[in-house]
Design an enzyme around this catalytic site. Structure first.
Site, PDB file in Angstrom:
ATOM      1  N   TYR A   1       0.840  -1.188   0.000  1.00 50.33           N
ATOM      2  CA  TYR A   1       0.000   0.000   0.000  1.00 50.33           C
ATOM      3  C   TYR A   1       0.880   1.245   0.000  1.00 50.33           C
ATOM      4  O   TYR A   1       1.981   1.246   0.521  1.00 50.33           O
ATOM      5  CB  TYR A   1      -0.902   0.024   1.232  1.00 50.33           C
TER       6      TYR A   1
ATOM      7  N   TRP B   1       0.978   5.643  -1.822  1.00 47.60           N
ATOM      8  CA  TRP B   1       0.483   6.552  -2.850  1.00 47.60           C
ATOM      9  C   TRP B   1       1.167   6.339  -4.199  1.00 47.60           C
ATOM     10  O   TRP B   1       0.827   6.993  -5.165  1.00 47.60           O
ATOM     11  CB  TRP B   1       0.648   7.988  -2.380  1.00 47.60           C
TER      12      TRP B   1
END
Length: 822
Positions: A155, A157
């Site tokens: 996980y 951005w």
């Protein structure tokens, strides 16, 4: 205080401000360190290239194979000052140059010296060797421990782009290999995205808002509750259009009354000249209940709306009025908890009811213990006002994110590469672990407690026994809570692989490190505007990869080849084949909408951008159709209405998440019954970076204080502790300790300090649990527990502690240079 290896390299650069967009960015390129000159491969022609980033579209100027300046796209209405850091990220001393392996792991094998992780000492290896090591380790772990022993629910951005979506590419490869443990949710909205479907039938936190033009024309009272849209709208998951800034300016120019409810006087508060109300952190639900109680006591609530559009108010009302627990949730009751005077709470109720009011809630409200309750209560409050679905009224949860509320264009959807399928609960291999997917924020719990049962959104599952983890496009050693607990948990892994372009704190804990390209060293394609979809941009390669960096697609294709799955992974397509297919799929959709798009070659070799017009998007009202006819346009809840009381949640029987909004004491808070320390530690989003992205660039010079992450402290609190502006301070609690630079100000309420999230973890003794973080990673101090059994989200805003003037020996921050051997 100094930052190792940077003073010499950047002496000239350090005297130049990075806040003057194009000119400053040009200086960055011109004086980037000679250290990286040898890594440039001059093949891409010189000139100006349009591309995009999480901070906006921009034009990069290339000379001699190097980016020498960047300037915002001329159609960006509010460019972010952070674009200067985009350039520096390419040439930063933190750049990973070559494939690397941790020496102990390479010489002694998987599981060797786990306590040494994070202490540096890497060895350069070739790409062939790296591919062999990773592929063989994936196979070994699966053969020895089963498919449920590898965690690839990576996980973060990542970077924009529909092809080089590294997380989808990782899962695509892992699905072809056979299986893995995945994750669900995110750190931004972990609690709300599980709770809101039970309440309003959608995630809500990522939905389009009532359009800004509608808000400007109709809203009389705008309330930003735990949100700072001036700061956080700089960024977008795709390429941001920054359309919210025009909306906010129009709102300000019209003179609409704005209230900011936040422990910190935010940039938005200053921009609007807003009224500032500063409750104790984590007490927002109590304050909302006090407002709601006043609405009922003074008969200001909309009973007709509640009856027609909601269910369960009759079950919530006895709790609100104290009939079930002998404690009326009055303004006086709320004032004792949130430290906002009862008269102010009552006045808010009257003003909310007496005006067309938009309640714009931030995500910070739900990133805390029992965070599910905050957004649920805000929706309940909006329902009591009866303005949901009216132009300019109701609630919204993304006015602060990626320019939510910017009118949407009539545009085709841009597809991207898929993960090839997801880990399935029904697969036979799951019987040994009990879960194909874990709630993302429980990754440390998973490592520490293999086989332990846990509750999640109505299901009871077991944590798998993870031996190997592969992380791409993220930095968990920045965004996860309770860093020292995490350092200990990471020792349970036999192998940890990180694929990135910078030596992030996470990369420093890896056993194998694979150098990826930045977005500016490869081709891709992306949309502009998370909510507007106003354009499609060709993200053309600006420069060739530096040193030995490879594209994410090429890395995973190479690993797939080692696993005998190259054909299935690539489907016989090159980078440009995939990009062309995404564009042409959008063009096919566009034809059905009677929208003209140029042929791909004309698009790619021409302007490199296709823009779309806005038609009906300017008049959009969130939940407007539901209000017009709730029978024909029901919500996605079991009742089709707003569920103030959820029978589904009631059936789960969780002791930490009742079936209607409820005030529940967090595990720790300012003024709470078990508060050991006197200060709340606020961890809001930074102005000068995207979480931890760009922390490893020269943008630090625009905000660091005395060489450290800033710590806002109230004038009174500072005086009591003998702290002056610019002092280096030690912030600490039972979970850890960090250094920071003091900023003494009255723009934060007494009893609260703020250290922004995303600062890079820099332990004075790498790999040691309890080590002092020299830079100022606030997640050393935060609580690592689930929000509740319902959502198991993170509690990044739950932390209390203390601060003192630092009296220890001088330290050198080292995290912004390469580790030993790197």
């Amino acid at each position: 205080m100094t930052i190792a290896n940077e003073r010499e390299l950047r002496a000239e650069l350090s005297r130049r401000s990075l806040l003057k967009s194009g000119a400053a960015a040009g200086a960055l390129g011109a004086f980037a360190p000679a250290l990286l000159a040898q890594g440039v491969r001059a093949a891409v022609p010189d000139g100006e290239v349009l591309t995009g980033s999480h901070w906006g579209a921009f034009r990069a100027k290339v000379e001699g194979g190097r980016i020498v300046s960047v300037k915002p796209w001329e159609k960006d209405p509010a460019p972010s000052h952070q674009l200067a850091g985009v350039l520096d990220s390419v040439y930063s001393p933190t750049r990973i140059k070559y494939p690397m392996a941790r020496r102990a792991w390479l010489e002694k094998g998987p599981g060797a010296d786990p306590e040494g992780r994070g202490a540096g000492d890497f060895v350069r290896i070739s790409w062939d060797q790296a591919f062999d090591l990773v592929a063989k380790e994936l196979q070994r772990v699966e053969k020895t421990h089963g498919q449920a022993a590898t965690f690839a629910g990576s996980y973060g951005w990542k970077s924009p782009g529909r092809l080089h979506n590294c997380q989808n590419l990782l899962r695509r490869m892992m699905n072809l290999k056979g299986g893995f443990v995945n994750s669900s949710g995110d750190y931004s909205t972990g609690a709300a995205q599980i709770a809101m479907p039970h309440v309003v039938g959608t995630l809500e936190v990522y939905e389009q808002q009532t359009a800004w033009p509608v808000v400007v024309d109709n809203t009389k009272l705008m309330v930003f509750w735990g949100a700072d849209p001036i700061v956080t709208n700089q960024i977008g998951w795709v390429i941001p259009d920054h359309g919210a800034y025009a909306g906010m300016k129009a709102l300000k120019d019209k003179g609409v009354k704005v209230i900011c409810i936040d422990p910190v006087k935010t940039e938005a508060c200053d921009f609007f000249g807003a009224e500032w109300i500063a409750p104790r952190p984590q007490t927002d639900v109590a304050m909302m209940l006090g407002v709601a109680h006043t609405l009922v006591a003074e008969k200001l609530h909309d009973e007709k709306f509640l009856k027609e559009y909601t269910t369960g108010f009759d079950k919530f009302l006895p709790y609100l009025m104290g009939e079930t627990d002998k404690t009326p949730k009055s303004a006086e009751w709320a004032a004792a908890i949130c430290d906002v005077p009862a008269d102010v709470i009552k006045d808010l109720a009257r003003r909310f009811a007496g005006n067309r009011t938009m309640l714009a809630g931030g995500w910070s409200l739900q990133r805390q213990h029992h965070g599910e309750q905050a957004h649920w209560m805000l929706v309940t409050l909006a329902s009591m006002l009866g303005q949901v679905g009216l132009p300019g009224g109701g609630f919204g949860f993304s006015y602060h994110y990626a320019s939510g509320g910017t009118p949407a264009a009539d545009a085709p959807a841009l597809t991207g590469i898929t993960d090839g399928g997801k880990a399935k609960e029904g697969a036979a291999w799951l019987t040994e672990s009990g879960a194909a997917t874990i709630p993302l924020a429980r990754v440390v719990d998973m490592l520490l407690n293999p086989g332990k049962e846990f509750d999640f959104n109505g299901k009871r599952q077991k944590y798998p026994d993870i031996k190997m983890a592969y992380w791409v496009g993220g930095n968990p050693f920045a965004h996860h809570q309770d860093r020292n607990r995490m350092v200990g948990a990471w020792r349970k892994l036999e192998t940890f692989i990180v694929q990135d372009f910078q030596w992030t704190p996470t990369a420093r804990f890896a056993d194998i490190v694979l150098p990826a390209t930045t977005s500016y060293e490869r081709n891709d394609i992306e949309s502009v505007g998370d909510y507007s979809s106003s354009a499609i941009i060709a993200m053309k390669k600006v420069i060739d990869p530096v040193f030995e960096a490879k594209n994410d697609y090429d890395i995973f294709a190479g690993l797939a080849a080692k696993l005998g799955k190259e054909k299935e992974f690539t489907e016989g397509k090159s980078e440009m084949d995939w990009i062309k297919s995404f564009y042409e799929a959008a063009a096919t959709q566009a034809k059905t909408k009677k929208i003209d798009m140029p042929a791909f070659d004309a698009f790619w070799n021409g302007a490199g951008v296709v823009e779309f017009s806005v038609s009906t998007g300017k008049s959009f009202v969130r939940h407007g159709k539901f209000r017009e006819d709730p029978l024909l346009n029901p919500l996605g809840t079991p009742s089709g209405k707003i569920e103030i009381f959820s029978r589904n949640i009631e059936k789960m029987g969780y002791d930490d998440c009742p079936p209607h909004p409820t005030w529940m004491e967090p595990v720790e808070r300012l003024g709470g019954p078990s508060a050991k320390y006197k200060l709340h530690i606020n961890t809001s989003h930074p102005k000068g970076r995207l979480h931890s992205q760009l922390c490893g660039t020269k943008l630090r010079e625009t905000y660091q204080i005395s060489g450290h992450e800033p710590c806002l402290i109230n004038t009174k609190d500072a005086a009591e502790r003998g702290i002056k502006d610019g002092d280096v301070v030690r912030v600490y609690n039972d979970r850890g300790q960090i250094l920071a630079g003091a900023k003494v100000t009255d723009a934060i309420r007494p009893g609260v300090i703020r250290v922004n999230e995303g600062g890079w973890y820099d332990p004075a003794e790498g790999g040691k649990v309890g080590a002092l973080c020299r830079w100022g990673d606030v997640n050393v101090l935060t609580v690592d527990i689930g929000t509740s059994k319902l959502a198991q989200g993170n509690c990044g805003h739950t932390a209390i502690g203390e601060v003192e003037k630092y009296a220890g020996p001088a330290v050198t921050v080292e995290v912004f240079s390469t580790p030993k051997g790197g």
